[in-house]
Design a protein around this motif. Structure first.
Motif, PDB file in Angstrom:
ATOM      1  N   GLU A 160       0.831  -1.206   0.000  1.00 23.49           N
ATOM      2  CA  GLU A 160       0.000   0.000   0.000  1.00 23.49           C
ATOM      3  C   GLU A 160       0.864   1.254   0.000  1.00 23.49           C
ATOM      4  OE1 GLU A 160      -3.695  -1.723   2.746  1.00 23.49           O
ATOM      5  OE2 GLU A 160      -2.331  -0.202   3.543  1.00 23.49           O
TER       6      GLU A 160
ATOM      7  N   VAL B 247       0.350   5.026   1.639  1.00 21.81           N
ATOM      8  CA  VAL B 247      -0.490   5.733   2.609  1.00 21.81           C
ATOM      9  C   VAL B 247      -0.133   7.210   2.579  1.00 21.81           C
ATOM     10  CG1 VAL B 247      -1.227   5.893   5.011  1.00 21.81           C
ATOM     11  CG2 VAL B 247      -0.513   3.679   4.069  1.00 21.81           C
TER      12      VAL B 247
ATOM     13  N   GLU C  96      -2.793  -0.413  -3.794  1.00 20.48           N
ATOM     14  CA  GLU C  96      -3.816   0.425  -3.145  1.00 20.48           C
ATOM     15  C   GLU C  96      -3.168   1.712  -2.633  1.00 20.48           C
ATOM     16  OE1 GLU C  96      -7.268  -0.117   0.327  1.00 20.48           O
ATOM     17  OE2 GLU C  96      -5.537  -1.469   0.251  1.00 20.48           O
TER      18      GLU C  96
ATOM     19  N   ILE D  14      -4.077   4.620   0.251  1.00 20.86           N
ATOM     20  CA  ILE D  14      -4.941   5.075   1.343  1.00 20.86           C
ATOM     21  C   ILE D  14      -4.811   6.597   1.398  1.00 20.86           C
ATOM     22  CG2 ILE D  14      -5.435   4.978   3.814  1.00 20.86           C
ATOM     23  CD1 ILE D  14      -5.932   2.348   2.278  1.00 20.86           C
TER      24      ILE D  14
ATOM     25  N   LYS E  33      -6.090  10.199   3.008  1.00 22.86           N
ATOM     26  CA  LYS E  33      -6.741  10.839   4.154  1.00 22.86           C
ATOM     27  C   LYS E  33      -6.969  12.309   3.819  1.00 22.86           C
ATOM     28  CE  LYS E  33      -3.445   9.418   7.040  1.00 22.86           C
ATOM     29  NZ  LYS E  33      -2.741   9.168   8.320  1.00 22.86           N
TER      30      LYS E  33
ATOM     31  N   PHE F  44     -11.375   8.788   5.161  1.00 21.83           N
ATOM     32  CA  PHE F  44     -10.291   7.932   4.665  1.00 21.83           C
ATOM     33  C   PHE F  44     -10.816   7.186   3.444  1.00 21.83           C
ATOM     34  CE2 PHE F  44      -9.427   8.857   8.971  1.00 21.83           C
ATOM     35  CZ  PHE F  44      -8.111   8.568   9.291  1.00 21.83           C
TER      36      PHE F  44
ATOM     37  N   SER G 137      -9.996   4.503   0.036  1.00 24.11           N
ATOM     38  CA  SER G 137      -9.159   3.476  -0.583  1.00 24.11           C
ATOM     39  C   SER G 137      -9.258   3.619  -2.097  1.00 24.11           C
ATOM     40  CB  SER G 137      -9.625   2.081  -0.161  1.00 24.11           C
ATOM     41  OG  SER G 137      -9.021   1.093  -0.962  1.00 24.11           O
TER      42      SER G 137
END
Length: 310
Positions: free
Chosen positions: A67, A69, A108, A110, A112, A305, A307
């Motif tokens: 991932e 982030v 992916e 993530i 925010k 949040f 995805s």
């Protein structure tokens, strides 16, 4: 528009910081001086987005397994944008970011989103781009905020506590020495099997780098520390990053008195933020905690949040 994406390296340190400062939704904790205090805990994979050799956006991010982030060490992530980037261009930037990370076999992102109250200028093109890229909202926290232009008054119980503190001549003052307060904060959090995100050495170092953005206010009576609040000052928003009170301070309502004092001190700002009252990825609402904030006039905004599958 022709978009060129480059991975952040130290050679872009000053360029990155200058862009964040001039952007329409950048915050001081996107400054590399802040981001890199915990660089040993995160594998950075931030991006700079160029058009005609000029930075038009940056994307603070780190690797976490397969991932990406944005960002694991910060409350928010988000695409940080120039004032001059348009909505259609943000769509293109999102598509290029997806292609970039996919080429490195990440599956992916993530994301925010920075809540709108923290924007220096309207900056929700990313939310539209998230919708267009079929991003999935998988977590939502609720944070409590006071609109300083039109505040809701404290509850009667809170007002009584403020009056009690005034009668006892409790003093609220800024203190640049974090040692005593950190000992109090750590002891309070220890009861909940928790500890401050920042060590006292880290908060001292960050205070040194951002003296106008990180501030400690304490309530004392006869030099006895009753309570304290660490503020992160974002300009339009002042945010209570840490709050703690001693047993005596809780009985006297010392935290309420500090907040009352700070609401007056920062009344020229737009918002006063208390942070989230949710746990378990937003699925549990700590009703006692949020009630304390609501009794001071705070109401909710969402921290979202997303995805993005690659």
């Amino acid at each position: 528009m022709s978009v060129e994406i480059k991975k952040y390296t130290q050679e872009y340190f000053n360029d990155w910081n200058r862009f964040v400062e001039e952007s329409k939704n950048g915050l001081f904790f996107f400054d590399r001086n802040f981001m890199e205090y915990h660089s040993d805990r995160f594998t950075d994979h931030s991006l700079l987005i160029f058009n005609n050799n000029k930075i038009i956006a940056v994307f603070p991010a780190n690797e976490s397994g397969n991932e990406i982030v944005s960002h694991g060490g910060l409350t928010f992530g988000s695409l940080i944008l120039s004032h001059y980037v348009k909505a259609s261009e943000v769509l293109e930037i999102f598509n290029e970011i997806k292609k970039y990370y996919k080429a490195f076999s990440f599956n992916e992102i993530i994301y925010k989103a920075v809540p709108h109250i923290f924007h220096k200028y309207p900056s929700e093109e990313d939310l539209y781009a998230l919708f267009r890229t079929e991003a999935v909202l998988f977590r939502r926290d609720i944070s409590s905020v006071i609109d300083l232009a039109n505040p809701i008054r404290f509850s009667e119980t809170k007002r009584q506590l403020v009056r009690k503190c005034e009668e006892k001549s409790i003093i609220v003052a800024e203190n640049e020495n974090f040692e005593e307060y950190w000992a109090l904060l750590s002891s309070v959090l220890q009861k909940f099997d928790a500890k401050p995100v920042h060590t006292v050495e880290e908060i001292r170092m960050l205070k040194g780098k951002f003296p106008d953005n990180i501030k400690l206010f304490e309530a004392k009576i006869e030099n006895n520390l009753l309570a304290g609040i660490v503020l992160f000052d974002f300009g339009n928003v002042v945010h209570t990053q840490y709050m703690a009170a001693s047993q005596e301070g809780r009985k006297l309502g010392a935290l309420d008195f500090i907040n009352h004092t700070l609401l007056q001190k920062f009344s020229d700002r737009k918002y006063y933020s208390f942070g989230i009252s949710t746990e378990k990825q937003g699925q549990f609402l700590n009703e006692g905690l949020i009630q304390q904030k609501e009794n001071m006039g705070a109401r909710g905004i969402a921290l979202d949040f997303y995805s993005i599958k690659l």
